[in-house]
Design an enzyme around this catalytic site. Structure first.
Site, PDB file in Angstrom:
ATOM      1  N   ARG A  49      45.315  34.215  44.521  1.00 14.28           N
ATOM      2  CA  ARG A  49      45.478  35.020  45.802  1.00 14.28           C
ATOM      3  C   ARG A  49      43.847  35.888  45.568  1.00 14.28           C
ATOM      4  NH1 ARG A  49      50.913  38.270  45.508  1.00 14.28           N
ATOM      5  NH2 ARG A  49      50.382  37.938  43.176  1.00 14.28           N
ATOM      6  N   ASP A  51      41.746  39.037  46.860  1.00 15.28           N
ATOM      7  CA  ASP A  51      42.379  40.803  47.260  1.00 15.28           C
ATOM      8  C   ASP A  51      40.930  40.575  48.886  1.00 15.28           C
ATOM      9  OD1 ASP A  51      43.553  41.516  46.053  1.00 15.28           O
ATOM     10  OD2 ASP A  51      41.571  42.057  44.565  1.00 15.28           O
ATOM     11  N   ARG A 196      35.835  41.855  38.837  1.00 13.16           N
ATOM     12  CA  ARG A 196      35.344  43.046  39.194  1.00 13.16           C
ATOM     13  C   ARG A 196      35.486  44.034  38.081  1.00 13.16           C
ATOM     14  NH1 ARG A 196      38.629  44.068  44.398  1.00 13.16           N
ATOM     15  NH2 ARG A 196      37.696  46.100  44.360  1.00 13.16           N
TER      16      ARG A 196
END
Length: 263
Positions: A49, A51, A196
């Site tokens: 998945r 974001d 990130r």
């Protein structure tokens, strides 16, 4: 019949991958296109998945359907009904025990960062940006400490649902192409916001705020509060998902070309 698809998308206009009430996700767009093509609702399962604002070159999904069509027809048919920012790259029939997520042994993420005084207008939403000079060698030395089996708790989002923070990092490379800095990470799996968070901390090293050894110290401490803030989503791409050769899945071209790489 179980079918695997490779999907690429610009995540800028989506609320992430996973379906949500009210729609607006990549999964919603793909399932709607599948239903229009197949004539029945079909649910897809993805390899990883992403974001809101995160992109993909090589997302892989699978679904089950009783519809018997050539693989090229699935690609063309689904693409007909997808929005312009999403496209199927290939379709492949697979055995029923194939699983887009659990059959994969590694995933590769790429982060693209513009390193110049002014932000990019042309590539807004497609790259991250940092305005001050960065020490590439220092960041490379910091990234080298990520290799191997590590506890990545220091780079794990609080809402992460992974059963374990321990992952194996196979690749952690950083290169500069003109004003573009490219971060490449390949691991057995990734935690929520892990890439990130890694980029954010490596930028602290590149700015000279911390020495390269700080990355190793963060890994040892396992405390998310000690690491740098989560960096922007815009430059993050799911570049590829790796599967054993027994599945005979087509390769995804992982090359990229951006005109921002030089002046």
């Amino acid at each position: 019949m179980r079918i695997a698809l490779a999907v690429e998308y610009d995540g800028s206009g989506f609320r992430g991958w996973q379906t949500q009430p009210g729609g607006g996700t990549v999964q919603d767009a793909l399932q709607e296109a599948l239903q229009q093509f197949a004539g029945v609702p079909l649910r897809v399962v993805c390899a990883g998945r992403t974001d809101a604002g995160v992109h993909a070159q090589g997302q892989v999904v699978h679904f089950d359907s009783a519809l018997d069509r050539p693989m090229f027809a699935w690609v063309r048919g689904i693409n007909t009904f997808l929005p312009p920012a999403v496209a199927v790259r290939w379709a492949q029939a697979v055995d029923d025990d194939f699983h887009a997520r659990f059959s994969a042994y590694a995933r590769r993420y790429r982060y693209l960062l513009i390193n110049r005084v002014h932000r990019s207008g042309l590539w807004h939403g497609r790259v991250g940006w940092h305005h001050s000079p960065l020490d590439l060698a220092a960041m490379q030395n910091g990234a080298a400490q990520l290799l191997g089996e590590r506890d990545f708790s220091a780079f794990r989002a609080a809402e992460c649902q992974a059963s374990s923070p321990v992952k194996t990092m196979h690749k952690a490379d950083i290169q500069r192409l003109g004003e573009l800095i490219v971060f490449d990470f390949e691991a057995s799996a990734f935690l929520h916001h892990m890439v990130r968070n890694l980029v954010g901390s490596l930028l602290h090293v590149g700015k000279g705020k911390r020495p390269p050894e700080w990355i190793g110290e963060l890994l040892a401490a396992g405390d998310r509060r000690l690491a740098a803030p989560t960096f922007a989503a815009a430059g993050l791409y799911l570049a590829a998902v790796r599967y054993p050769s027994r599945w005979r899945l087509p390769a995804v071209d992982e090359t990229f070309s951006l005109p921002v790489a030089g002046r």
